[in-house]
Motif scaffolding. Structure first.
Motif, PDB file in Angstrom:
ATOM      1  N   ALA A  91       0.804  -1.222   0.000  1.00 44.76           N
ATOM      2  CA  ALA A  91       0.000   0.000   0.000  1.00 44.76           C
ATOM      3  C   ALA A  91       0.838   1.273   0.000  1.00 44.76           C
ATOM      4  CB  ALA A  91      -0.928   0.009   1.205  1.00 44.76           C
ATOM      5  N   THR A  92       2.160   1.173  -0.107  1.00 45.34           N
ATOM      6  CA  THR A  92       3.007   2.350  -0.169  1.00 45.34           C
ATOM      7  C   THR A  92       2.651   3.161  -1.407  1.00 45.34           C
ATOM      8  OG1 THR A  92       4.819   1.196   0.938  1.00 45.34           O
ATOM      9  CG2 THR A  92       5.394   3.162  -0.301  1.00 45.34           C
ATOM     10  N   MET A  93       2.462   4.451  -1.225  1.00 46.31           N
ATOM     11  CA  MET A  93       2.076   5.320  -2.338  1.00 46.31           C
ATOM     12  C   MET A  93       3.312   5.802  -3.095  1.00 46.31           C
ATOM     13  SD  MET A  93      -1.099   5.501  -2.509  1.00 46.31           S
ATOM     14  CE  MET A  93      -2.572   5.204  -1.583  1.00 46.31           C
ATOM     15  N   VAL A  94       3.195   5.861  -4.409  1.00 42.90           N
ATOM     16  CA  VAL A  94       4.258   6.400  -5.246  1.00 42.90           C
ATOM     17  C   VAL A  94       3.720   7.623  -5.976  1.00 42.90           C
ATOM     18  CG1 VAL A  94       5.518   4.249  -5.580  1.00 42.90           C
ATOM     19  CG2 VAL A  94       3.694   4.828  -7.147  1.00 42.90           C
ATOM     20  N   VAL A  95       4.609   8.560  -6.235  1.00 39.22           N
ATOM     21  CA  VAL A  95       4.281   9.776  -6.981  1.00 39.22           C
ATOM     22  C   VAL A  95       5.327   9.938  -8.073  1.00 39.22           C
ATOM     23  CG1 VAL A  95       3.158  10.912  -5.025  1.00 39.22           C
ATOM     24  CG2 VAL A  95       5.595  11.227  -5.380  1.00 39.22           C
ATOM     25  N   PRO A  96       5.037  10.721  -9.101  1.00 43.25           N
ATOM     26  CA  PRO A  96       6.051  10.936 -10.143  1.00 43.25           C
ATOM     27  C   PRO A  96       7.348  11.474  -9.546  1.00 43.25           C
ATOM     28  CG  PRO A  96       3.933  11.721 -10.892  1.00 43.25           C
ATOM     29  CD  PRO A  96       3.763  11.353  -9.440  1.00 43.25           C
ATOM     30  N   GLY A  97       8.460  10.910  -9.970  1.00 44.10           N
ATOM     31  CA  GLY A  97       9.770  11.285  -9.458  1.00 44.10           C
ATOM     32  C   GLY A  97      10.339  10.266  -8.491  1.00 44.10           C
ATOM     33  N   ASP A  98       9.524   9.350  -7.973  1.00 48.84           N
ATOM     34  CA  ASP A  98      10.004   8.303  -7.072  1.00 48.84           C
ATOM     35  C   ASP A  98      10.831   7.280  -7.842  1.00 48.84           C
ATOM     36  OD1 ASP A  98       8.833   9.401  -4.849  1.00 48.84           O
ATOM     37  OD2 ASP A  98       7.146   8.000  -4.789  1.00 48.84           O
ATOM     38  N   GLU A  99      11.813   6.697  -7.150  1.00 52.78           N
ATOM     39  CA  GLU A  99      12.640   5.647  -7.742  1.00 52.78           C
ATOM     40  C   GLU A  99      12.220   4.319  -7.129  1.00 52.78           C
ATOM     41  OE1 GLU A  99      17.124   5.784  -9.026  1.00 52.78           O
ATOM     42  OE2 GLU A  99      16.984   5.311  -6.894  1.00 52.78           O
TER      43      GLU A  99
END
Length: 124
Positions: free
Chosen positions: A45-53
């Motif tokens: 459930a960890t959220m990712v956003v643009p720019g994450d690696e």
């Protein structure tokens, strides 16, 4: 075309961009610790956003991708490739890979000498 979102679960995103064959496999890899987001172990459930690696370890290689666009629905391969920037290390050719100690089928249990040779080969 899939709807764009501002945040996405890492298991859904990795499945949607075809890093995993099924969403359950993506969730299982997260629970096993094979997925990292920005260097931190990620739960499904960890959220990712643009720019994450995102680092994905599986099979014979490790994939390192930079999130460019978020999607949560699985799309075609050509569209999926546009959602991330692949920064994975180059896979070495087969002749340059480390040797793996293999015993002949039916050879039985390794002797003490065999075990020492195997450990030497592995670098222990």
């Amino acid at each position: 075309m899939a709807a764009e979102v501002t945040r996405a679960r890492v298991d859904a995103w990795t499945w949607a961009v075809r890093l995993f064959p099924t969403r359950s496999a993506a969730g299982a890899a997260c629970r096993a610790g094979h997925v990292r987001v920005n260097g931190v172990r990620a739960k499904p459930a960890t959220m990712v956003v643009p720019g994450d690696e995102v680092h994905v370890r599986g099979g014979e290689r490790e994939r390192v991708v930079l999130v460019q666009r978020l999607i949560v629905k699985r799309v075609g391969a050509d569209v999926a490739v546009g959602c991330y920037l692949d920064r994975s290390p180059v896979v070495p050719p087969k002749e340059h890979r480390a040797l793996v100690a293999q015993r002949d089928r039916g050879a039985g249990r390794p002797t003490k000498r065999d075990r020492r040779l195997i450990e030497r080969l592995r670098g222990h």
